[in-house]
Design a protein around this motif. Sequence first.
Motif, PDB file in Angstrom:
ATOM      1  N   UNK A  94       0.906  -1.260  -0.035  1.00  0.00           N
ATOM      2  CA  UNK A  94      -0.006  -0.018  -0.163  1.00  0.00           C
ATOM      3  C   UNK A  94       0.827   1.263   0.132  1.00  0.00           C
ATOM      4  N   UNK A  95       0.626   2.166  -0.923  1.00  0.00           N
ATOM      5  CA  UNK A  95       1.147   3.376  -0.570  1.00  0.00           C
ATOM      6  C   UNK A  95       0.696   4.430   0.225  1.00  0.00           C
ATOM      7  N   UNK A  96      -0.043   3.877   1.144  1.00  0.00           N
ATOM      8  CA  UNK A  96      -0.412   4.939   2.195  1.00  0.00           C
ATOM      9  C   UNK A  96      -1.952   5.496   1.625  1.00  0.00           C
ATOM     10  N   UNK A  97      -2.241   5.629   0.467  1.00  0.00           N
ATOM     11  CA  UNK A  97      -3.482   6.303  -0.156  1.00  0.00           C
ATOM     12  C   UNK A  97      -4.366   5.173  -0.561  1.00  0.00           C
ATOM     13  N   UNK A  98      -4.098   4.172  -0.395  1.00  0.00           N
ATOM     14  CA  UNK A  98      -4.932   2.911  -0.845  1.00  0.00           C
ATOM     15  C   UNK A  98      -4.539   2.475  -2.593  1.00  0.00           C
ATOM     16  N   UNK A  99      -3.416   2.901  -2.927  1.00  0.00           N
ATOM     17  CA  UNK A  99      -3.030   2.210  -4.303  1.00  0.00           C
ATOM     18  C   UNK A  99      -2.091   1.087  -4.019  1.00  0.00           C
ATOM     19  N   UNK A 100      -2.178  -0.035  -4.619  1.00  0.00           N
ATOM     20  CA  UNK A 100      -1.453  -1.261  -4.144  1.00  0.00           C
ATOM     21  C   UNK A 100      -0.335  -1.474  -5.452  1.00  0.00           C
ATOM     22  N   UNK A 101       0.761  -2.077  -5.220  1.00  0.00           N
ATOM     23  CA  UNK A 101       1.830  -2.423  -6.016  1.00  0.00           C
ATOM     24  C   UNK A 101       1.889  -3.859  -5.609  1.00  0.00           C
ATOM     25  N   UNK A 102       1.997  -4.912  -6.621  1.00  0.00           N
ATOM     26  CA  UNK A 102       2.100  -6.056  -6.281  1.00  0.00           C
ATOM     27  C   UNK A 102       3.669  -6.422  -6.343  1.00  0.00           C
ATOM     28  N   UNK A 103       4.193  -7.019  -5.093  1.00  0.00           N
ATOM     29  CA  UNK A 103       5.452  -7.177  -4.971  1.00  0.00           C
ATOM     30  C   UNK A 103       6.070  -8.593  -4.745  1.00  0.00           C
ATOM     31  N   UNK A 104       5.280  -9.915  -4.894  1.00  0.00           N
ATOM     32  CA  UNK A 104       5.908 -10.840  -4.520  1.00  0.00           C
ATOM     33  C   UNK A 104       7.247 -11.177  -5.018  1.00  0.00           C
ATOM     34  N   UNK A 105       7.487 -10.774  -6.432  1.00  0.00           N
ATOM     35  CA  UNK A 105       8.669 -11.187  -6.866  1.00  0.00           C
ATOM     36  C   UNK A 105      10.171 -10.676  -6.046  1.00  0.00           C
ATOM     37  N   UNK A 106       9.860  -9.667  -5.446  1.00  0.00           N
ATOM     38  CA  UNK A 106      10.850  -9.235  -4.506  1.00  0.00           C
ATOM     39  C   UNK A 106      10.711  -9.772  -3.119  1.00  0.00           C
ATOM     40  N   UNK A 149       8.921 -12.234  -1.904  1.00  0.00           N
ATOM     41  CA  UNK A 149       8.545 -13.655  -1.849  1.00  0.00           C
ATOM     42  C   UNK A 149       9.059 -14.424  -3.126  1.00  0.00           C
ATOM     43  N   UNK A 150      10.423 -14.251  -3.088  1.00  0.00           N
ATOM     44  CA  UNK A 150      11.186 -14.910  -4.402  1.00  0.00           C
ATOM     45  C   UNK A 150      11.405 -16.280  -4.482  1.00  0.00           C
ATOM     46  N   UNK A 151      11.459 -16.647  -5.859  1.00  0.00           N
ATOM     47  CA  UNK A 151      11.981 -18.106  -6.106  1.00  0.00           C
ATOM     48  C   UNK A 151      11.040 -19.061  -5.479  1.00  0.00           C
TER      49      UNK A 151
END
Length: 563
Positions: free
Chosen positions: A293-305, A307-309
């Motif tokens: 969450x960027x704090x304003x409710x916009x989300x970025x999916x970051x599993x590759x970073x 929760x890798x491999x």
Amino acid sequence: MIRTIRLAAPAFLLASGLASSTYAQQFIDDAAARFGPPLNEFSNQIAMSDVDGDGDLDIAFANGGGFGSAQPPQRVRLYINNGAGVFTEESAARLGSLTAIARDLEFGDVDGDGDVDIAIAQDFARPALLLLNNGAGVFSNVSATHMPSLTMGSPHCSFGDVDDDGDLDLLFADGVTSRFGTGRCKLFINDGTGHFADETVARTPNVTTTQPMDGNLVDLNGDRHLDIIIASRSGSTRILFNDGTGNFTDATGAVWPGDGITYSFDFGDFDADGDLDILGVNSLSAREGIYVNNGAGTFTEMAATLLPGANNPNLDDNDSKWFDYDNDGDLDFVVARLIGTERIYRNDGASFTLTSGVIQNLNSSALDIEAGDIDGDGDYDLVIAVGESGTFTNRVYINSGPADTNPPTIAHVDSLASTNDVVGPYVVKAVIRDDMTSDRNFYPQELKLIVMLESAKEGAAPIEVPLLWMGYDQYRAELPGVPAGTTVTYSVFAKDAAGNETTGSPHSFIVGQPGDINGDGFVNGSDLAALLANWGMPGVSDINGDGTTNGVDLAALLAAWTG
């Protein structure tokens, strides 16, 4: 003081690395000793709460068979805790002959009497159910008189005060014919007494979700209003933002990066930056997604970073929960699997690492998982609902690891402005979190406002006002009105299940100068005119706070005027 977690948000994204488990075989199944002989029923979800008011966590299972088509209804099960984590099945005595095709069961106080009631979401075009608690953990089915006569194919429901009136409303994810259908989520509004009206059309946009699997009321954009998020097994998740009055707009395209086959969402501030991030089970088409969450409710999916491999295998997972299993002050998480053993992931400050040997290796066929201290030893145990395949044996994994020593976090407290309103109530809302999550946030021992009332005439007098749960991590207290000239100072006090305490920073406001009825900062003729206009009525002209504007207030006004 407000607890500060040691992990800073930027540090979380530095690097990934493997971490070995410190507590080998920390979670051991003890269901036979804790639950007695298995009932071998199709259990879909778990909810935990203190239903009988004795201070420990009791457990309910939402039961009802049938994966793709309806099977005969099954009894909803309620297990009562003896305080040491040994349970007695008391469904018949406490729930009557209730059966259902229950996909979800949630606890919440819908009628404001201080005990937890039960809402049940049913699948395959069946109505939602509502059960009222008599205060001793015995429930009455009031669905016919208290709920809309509407059938749904609902996988999940969620309590929360969406319209900011101080009572719990209800959200249902809905596929209409079944959870594999397509439908619009349903929003039921509480009148304050536990009677609900369907206000879906008036309050939500006409958008649907295909194969809804989960639905939650949770503040995603940090404005202290509960938003709606619906997980989809086929298509995109749906996010609706609340305008603060319980009216919603579709924000999905602007704030959500997309997902695949999401079975459940769990919400937690794993990077300690103050907002709620999201763990999505199967969101990356059979792999977990982590949405930052960027704090304003916009989300970025970051599993590759994050929760890798090999840490994110392609498996058939059903549910998850955030919890701090190693007591290092950050949120780890556990994933429940349909086939194979559950998996625990450790938060090492840079990424999540799959642990080995921490949880007993059992093929459980888990559909739901909850964390909570069921045996009162200060650590988080795990309870698993089993259905769909296998022997349908619900499990209890007892934790032998370190006890929780971290106090709750007070993420926000409203700071009230000074006022001339002597009637009140003065509403204070707070956001409070701890080192575990559930649909009811965490399981506190005590939440309250410590309030100091001080006036020149009376001196200081302390009172305590309970903070009531209003949905996910949101809490609310209503301070009673006080006479003009009173300084009100309040702080949040929070104690978690393990007895860890925290007290927040104080906030203060002043209830206007005695005699300053119109609030212009002066006591003069304009206040006399206001007092005479309100003669015989309660309100801001009631200077001495006796409930009526009368000659006593006139005397007080003249004394303030000349003084």
